[in-house]
Scaffold this motif. Sequence first.
Motif, PDB file in Angstrom:
ATOM      1  N   LYS A 137       0.845  -1.180  -0.119  1.00 40.50           N
ATOM      2  CA  LYS A 137       0.151  -0.165   0.007  1.00 40.50           C
ATOM      3  C   LYS A 137       0.839   1.138  -0.263  1.00 40.50           C
ATOM      4  O   LYS A 137       1.781   1.486   0.814  1.00 40.50           O
ATOM      5  N   GLU A 138       0.615   2.087  -0.783  1.00 37.33           N
ATOM      6  CA  GLU A 138       1.127   3.474  -1.063  1.00 37.33           C
ATOM      7  C   GLU A 138       0.488   4.441  -0.280  1.00 37.33           C
ATOM      8  O   GLU A 138      -0.826   4.735  -0.720  1.00 37.33           O
ATOM      9  N   ILE A 139       0.768   5.499   0.601  1.00 38.72           N
ATOM     10  CA  ILE A 139      -0.059   6.334   1.313  1.00 38.72           C
ATOM     11  C   ILE A 139       1.101   7.800   1.071  1.00 38.72           C
ATOM     12  O   ILE A 139       2.033   7.638   1.858  1.00 38.72           O
ATOM     13  N   PRO A 140       0.762   8.796   0.320  1.00 42.07           N
ATOM     14  CA  PRO A 140       1.542   9.785   0.361  1.00 42.07           C
ATOM     15  C   PRO A 140       0.882  10.835   1.256  1.00 42.07           C
ATOM     16  O   PRO A 140      -0.232  11.358   1.552  1.00 42.07           O
ATOM     17  N   LEU A 141       2.136  11.336   2.245  1.00 42.56           N
ATOM     18  CA  LEU A 141       1.850  12.409   3.102  1.00 42.56           C
ATOM     19  C   LEU A 141       2.274  13.725   2.348  1.00 42.56           C
ATOM     20  O   LEU A 141       3.311  14.025   2.569  1.00 42.56           O
ATOM     21  N   THR A 142       1.271  14.271   1.690  1.00 46.23           N
ATOM     22  CA  THR A 142       1.514  15.380   0.751  1.00 46.23           C
ATOM     23  C   THR A 142       1.996  16.480   1.449  1.00 46.23           C
ATOM     24  O   THR A 142       2.905  17.057   0.866  1.00 46.23           O
ATOM     25  N   LYS A 143       1.489  16.931   2.667  1.00 45.58           N
ATOM     26  CA  LYS A 143       2.138  17.993   3.257  1.00 45.58           C
ATOM     27  C   LYS A 143       3.612  17.930   3.412  1.00 45.58           C
ATOM     28  O   LYS A 143       4.550  18.986   3.541  1.00 45.58           O
ATOM     29  N   LEU A 144       3.908  16.732   4.004  1.00 46.58           N
ATOM     30  CA  LEU A 144       5.291  16.521   4.272  1.00 46.58           C
ATOM     31  C   LEU A 144       6.337  16.762   3.121  1.00 46.58           C
ATOM     32  O   LEU A 144       7.431  17.285   3.074  1.00 46.58           O
ATOM     33  N   LEU A 145       5.778  16.223   2.024  1.00 41.19           N
ATOM     34  CA  LEU A 145       6.121  16.317   0.490  1.00 41.19           C
ATOM     35  C   LEU A 145       6.461  17.525   0.224  1.00 41.19           C
ATOM     36  O   LEU A 145       7.576  17.985  -0.534  1.00 41.19           O
ATOM     37  N   ASN A 146       5.432  18.531   0.597  1.00 43.11           N
ATOM     38  CA  ASN A 146       5.493  19.940  -0.224  1.00 43.11           C
ATOM     39  C   ASN A 146       6.330  20.767   1.175  1.00 43.11           C
ATOM     40  O   ASN A 146       6.521  22.135   0.929  1.00 43.11           O
ATOM     41  N   SER A 147       6.666  20.301   2.079  1.00 40.90           N
ATOM     42  CA  SER A 147       7.367  21.183   3.246  1.00 40.90           C
ATOM     43  C   SER A 147       8.611  21.876   3.063  1.00 40.90           C
ATOM     44  O   SER A 147       8.859  22.793   3.522  1.00 40.90           O
ATOM     45  N   LYS A 148       9.371  21.327   1.893  1.00 42.85           N
ATOM     46  CA  LYS A 148      10.396  22.033   1.519  1.00 42.85           C
ATOM     47  C   LYS A 148      10.058  23.569   1.177  1.00 42.85           C
ATOM     48  O   LYS A 148      11.161  24.239   0.924  1.00 42.85           O
ATOM     49  N   ASP A 149       9.050  23.791   0.622  1.00 40.51           N
ATOM     50  CA  ASP A 149       8.706  25.388   0.112  1.00 40.51           C
ATOM     51  C   ASP A 149       8.226  26.245   1.369  1.00 40.51           C
ATOM     52  O   ASP A 149       8.075  27.296   1.151  1.00 40.51           O
TER      53      ASP A 149
END
Length: 674
Positions: A81-93
Amino acid sequence: PVDGWFRNFFPNQYFTVGPKSSELVKFPMEVPYQFDRALTWKIIARVGDKTDGESATLPVLSNRQLVTEAIPFFINGAANKEIPLTKLLNSKDSETLSNQSLTVEFSANPAWYAIQSLPYLTDYPYECSEQTFNRLYGYLVADHLLKSAPRIKQVLMEWQQKDTSALLSNLQKNQQLKQVLLEETPWVLEAKSEAEQKKRLLLLFDPVRLSNESAKMIAKLKEMQSVNGGFSWFTGGPDDRYITQYILTGIGHLQKLGIISADYGLFAPIVSAALSYSDQRLLEDYNKRDRGQKEPAYLNTYAVQYHYMRSFYSSIGLSGQYMIAANHYRKEMQSLWTKGNLFTKAMIALALHRTGDKLTASNILKSLQQTAIKSEDKGMYWKANTAGYYWQEAPIETQALLIELFQELKQPATTINALKAWLLLNKQTNRWSSTKATADACYALLLQGDSWLEAAPKVSVNLGGVTTITAGKEEAGTGYYQKIIPGTAVFPEMGQIKIQVQQAAAPKAIAPVWGAIYWQYFDNLENITAAKGPLAINKQVLVEKLTDKGPVLEPITDGAMLKVGDKLVVRLEIKTDRQMEYVHVKDMRASALEPTNVLSGYRWKGALGYYESTRDASTNFFIQYLPKGSHVLEYSLFVSHAGTFSNGISSIQCMYAPEFTSHTEGIKLNIEAN
């Protein structure tokens, strides 16, 4: 002195004030970046040689908030199962966000949580016949499990000697992941009582005690039986048909599982007298029926329960005098089963299937299959399975009975596991708080179908290719494991999460796995964005405007200016896709706002009951039971100061399962002086 630090450039100001009046004097200043300690201020007014003054301490609250984002997961069987934690992925911005930690936790065999609920069957304080029987039921089930699964004793010893956290209440666990300390909630005593209940597990599974207590309970149950064979709810009361048939059904379960002998052993005299009583009561119903009515408008639920109960006792024949009544209500069930709810439909299907009418039983099963909801995250369940006021409107008992039906009519193992998954997930967010629910749930989860207690799935969690987490020293039995990664080692790419579950080759039981990923970070309140999941919260701030038609509430839009003295209403909308217990809501409040109601107390909003507590910087709601669906909470405030203020966020969390959490976005308020 910190006047320079706070840019208090005008410490001396002149003012004129007339007799019996007042004057406003302002001292503008700036709070240093990230200052979040107590500040003491002193003001002295002087005229001539006369002075007066005041000094006080003011807490300066940080504009930064610790936020918890959580993604729960549930996997029933072997899967990737793949679960993206989108906010963490975008936290670099983000220039203001700083990581606190990333926590991975999972239970490789949560079926063991059902074992932890067994002491509730034997520890219930009331001496009614139903509780006495369930206490006996708990002892006999525990004895059976001890003999059929010897690993239980070993696991319990490990819990007592090594993994003592396994015996903590779910309310006491994972304090670092919860938005409020247990000591700040009204549920401290519930947590302690549940923890004490779990600690009695080892005592429950003592073989000598099990044998002695079982014999005592059988003797006590026999004493509680009335002369006519029926059981009253409490000794001395009138005999109760439902309670009598419930006890007979429980004895039937024990015999079907092989826990008691085919001739019912010590239960034989109890069974004989209770069956005679139940047969007689059914005949009374038949004699009192409306003979002029060709087809009744509703099902006789006591007759349905009777036939289901009687299906366990095929070896004990029915006397001819009762046959006419039994046949009459059997035909009613065959023709009117569509009028029943889920509970009665399952009873009818099982009763008819066991007595030869496999066609009607099959039709009922098809109907149930067509109305069921199948979800990857919640298993197989029915939308209509909700709590009510009657004995046949109990969600846990209903799901357990449906599992029995699907199991007996030989449905695929995947379907049975999906049904059991919903029941187990209910335990994740709720405490089974009745002996009936606990007894039926344990019967369905532990004693039917695959032996989940023996399963040992392997779980691995890959965080964006940076690191892979597997259980090192997991908790015995439940397979619970937690790994905390400090903020300095958390990177945005770790938000791409992949979970792999491998089921053990032997035994072949396909057991579910559940867990969650928690990301905790600090950010400025106005930069926090909303988070939603199975449990969600939405906040709306409205201003009350007086019109010709009376007061009207208008939403506050971006850039809107408020005035000192305005009355505001905060509206919190809560949505949940499952019922939950012990839910905490925290609504932060700007320092320019004063609540109209500062007294804490229990409130009702429609059918939702909650305890409301007003604190200096927030309003808290403690919800003991949150039904599935949408709910609205409201409270009012007045605007007391001018300026630009952060109104913070609103957050919600299930204290029993902290992985179910959500929060709103940050709100800014612009307030001008009159």
